[in-house]
Write an enzyme that holds these catalytic residues in place. Structure first.
Site, PDB file in Angstrom:
ATOM      1  N   TYR A 219       0.860  -1.051  -0.019  1.00 15.62           N
ATOM      2  CA  TYR A 219      -0.064  -0.044   0.014  1.00 15.62           C
ATOM      3  C   TYR A 219       0.964   1.233  -0.038  1.00 15.62           C
ATOM      4  O   TYR A 219       2.051   1.091   0.107  1.00 15.62           O
ATOM      5  CB  TYR A 219      -1.015  -0.131   1.372  1.00 15.62           C
ATOM      6  CG  TYR A 219      -0.058   0.254   2.573  1.00 15.62           C
ATOM      7  CD1 TYR A 219       0.443  -0.961   3.097  1.00 15.62           C
ATOM      8  CD2 TYR A 219       0.051   1.461   3.156  1.00 15.62           C
ATOM      9  CE1 TYR A 219       1.025  -0.712   4.273  1.00 15.62           C
ATOM     10  CE2 TYR A 219       0.624   1.652   4.262  1.00 15.62           C
ATOM     11  CZ  TYR A 219       1.418   0.521   4.805  1.00 15.62           C
ATOM     12  OH  TYR A 219       1.989   0.734   5.953  1.00 15.62           O
TER      13      TYR A 219
ATOM     14  N   THR B 235       3.572   5.256  11.814  1.00 21.32           N
ATOM     15  CA  THR B 235       3.945   4.620  13.214  1.00 21.32           C
ATOM     16  C   THR B 235       5.408   4.486  13.127  1.00 21.32           C
ATOM     17  O   THR B 235       6.116   4.488  14.300  1.00 21.32           O
ATOM     18  CB  THR B 235       3.400   3.328  13.184  1.00 21.32           C
ATOM     19  OG1 THR B 235       3.678   2.443  12.154  1.00 21.32           O
ATOM     20  CG2 THR B 235       2.002   3.383  13.207  1.00 21.32           C
TER      21      THR B 235
ATOM     22  N   LYS C 106       8.284   1.950  18.886  1.00 25.13           N
ATOM     23  CA  LYS C 106       7.585   0.784  18.254  1.00 25.13           C
ATOM     24  C   LYS C 106       8.281  -0.499  18.014  1.00 25.13           C
ATOM     25  O   LYS C 106       9.558  -0.378  18.063  1.00 25.13           O
ATOM     26  CB  LYS C 106       7.692   1.358  16.886  1.00 25.13           C
ATOM     27  CG  LYS C 106       6.910   0.352  15.622  1.00 25.13           C
ATOM     28  CD  LYS C 106       6.909   1.082  14.262  1.00 25.13           C
ATOM     29  CE  LYS C 106       5.999   0.066  13.300  1.00 25.13           C
ATOM     30  NZ  LYS C 106       5.792   0.646  11.906  1.00 25.13           N
TER      31      LYS C 106
HETATM   32  N1  ASP Z   1       5.781   3.627   6.795  1.00 24.56           N
HETATM   33  C1  ASP Z   1       4.344   3.780   7.493  1.00 24.56           C
HETATM   34  C2  ASP Z   1       4.575   5.537   8.241  1.00 24.56           C
HETATM   35  O1  ASP Z   1       5.419   5.374   9.096  1.00 24.56           O
HETATM   36  C3  ASP Z   1       3.922   2.942   8.860  1.00 24.56           C
HETATM   37  C4  ASP Z   1       2.914   3.217   9.379  1.00 24.56           C
HETATM   38  O2  ASP Z   1       2.174   4.334   9.377  1.00 24.56           O
HETATM   39  O3  ASP Z   1       2.245   2.348  10.015  1.00 24.56           O
HETATM   40  O4  ASP Z   1       4.187   6.172   7.517  1.00 24.56           O
END
Ligand code: ASP
Length: 348
Positions: A45, A111, A184
């Site tokens: 995605y 995240t 995380k």
């Molecule tokens: N790569 C994504 C971000 O940190 C992963 C997420 O949001 O879970 O924007």
């Protein structure tokens, strides 16, 4: 008759005040919570494709409990997070909270670097009002997307009077974590956010907010840092230690103008011998070196196996390396006094 009218008027006014909905601003920055893919079971995605208005529209329940206002600060995967967005976000949060426009703020964020942004804001927001960071591990189009309930919970945390004075918090997977502590811990699981040194400070279950602990270190209104005085953040690099290491990345960081280095040392922050000497040389050139650990929990102790006094190193207390980097950047933007910087690590 006039008396009865007066009583009715004040009762009505009282109930209007009692039921006045709080104003919560949702500042969107991107991430998986705003991500979309090609199918409900598709693990590939793109982050940061859904706008803040669509995020809000996807959870109509939040409009029933608060006056919701949305702003798009950025729309990026948080692996693209950078100083410019941080400074813009921090200034906007301060503006909204201190002008009285917002009773609380929810920040939607990827995240990957949520813990860094959370700790940065924890150190520079000048308000006791709630600031809540939230994201998702599953994109908006996927089966059992976690974003909608996480967002609903985050709005409830931002509305809760119990969130006042807690500093910036991260709300994910029904848990509330303090910005300084949270990290995380799992690349794909929804229960990825943990606070290894301290544990979660609260829970939020379908909007029911409960706190069990209060962060002890200085944050927000008690923090030493004033974002209004900081125009740019100095370069601070993190250098990872390992068996059979070499000094090359340390020398490169110094040659490329790093003002600070955080070393993710082995165990209790131990660098490989040749790296240790290179870090000592960096200190002689004016670079502030903070010894930290690649372990991910526990304190990196001063003058343990490394003679910090001899080399002129500072230590990170129990901050993980990515947060030690945030604190060192703000510290270096404020002072060059190493004793003061060490003090920041022991108090923030
Ligand atoms: N790569 C994504 C971000 O940190 C992963 C997420 O949001 O879970 O924007």
């Amino acid at each position: 008759m006039r008396f009865i009218c007066k009583v009715v008027f004040f009762m009505l006014l009282g109930s209007m005040v009692a039921f006045a909905k709080p104003t919560i601003y949702i500042l969107a920055t991107g991430g998986t919570i705003a991500g979309s893919g090609s199918g409900v079971l598709d693990s590939s995605y793109t982050s940061g494709t859904v706008t803040v208005d669509k995020l809000i529209a996807a959870v109509p329940e939040i409009n029933k409990i608060a006056t919701i206002k949305g702003e798009q600060i950025s729309n990026i995967g948080s692996q693209e997070m950078n100083n410019e967005v941080w400074l813009k976000l921090a200034k906007r949060v301060n503006e909204l909270l201190n002008s009285g426009k917002a009773d609380g703020i929810v920040i939607t964020h990827g995240t990957d670097t949520m813990e860094e942004t959370a700790y940065f804001l924890d150190l520079v927001v000048k308000s006791d009002k709630p600031v809540v960071m939230v994201g998702a591990m599953r994109n908006s189009g996927s089966l059992s997307a976690d974003g909608p309930l996480n967002l609903f919970n985050a709005v409830n945390v931002a509305m809760s009077k119990d969130s006042v004075g807690k500093g910036v918090v991260v709300t994910m997977n029904d848990e509330i974590h303090a910005a300084r502590e949270v990290t995380k811990t799992n690349t794909t699981g929804v229960d990825t956010f943990k606070s290894p040194n301290a544990g979660k400070i609260g829970t939020v279950f379908y909007g029911n907010v409960k706190y069990y602990m209060t962060p002890a270190r200085k944050h927000t209104t008690k923090s030493a840092f004033d974002i209004e005085k900081i125009k740019e953040l100095p370069r601070v690099d993190i250098i990872f230690s390992h068996s059979n290491d070499n000094p090359d990345f340390i020398n490169l960081a110094v040659a490329n103008g790093a003002k600070g280095i955080v070393n993710a040392g082995m165990g209790n922050g131990n660098p490989f011998p040749s790296a240790l000497e290179a870090l000592g040389e960096a200190v002689k050139k004016g670079v502030v070196v903070v010894r930290d650990s690649r372990v991910g929990s526990g304190e990196t102790t001063m003058n343990g196996e490394v003679d910090d006094t001899k080399y002129g190193f500072l230590t990170s207390d129990n901050l993980n390396v990515q947060k030690a980097r945030v604190l060192l950047m703000l510290a270096l933007a404020t002072t060059n006094d190493k004793a003061k910087i060490q003090e920041f690590f022991l108090t923030h």
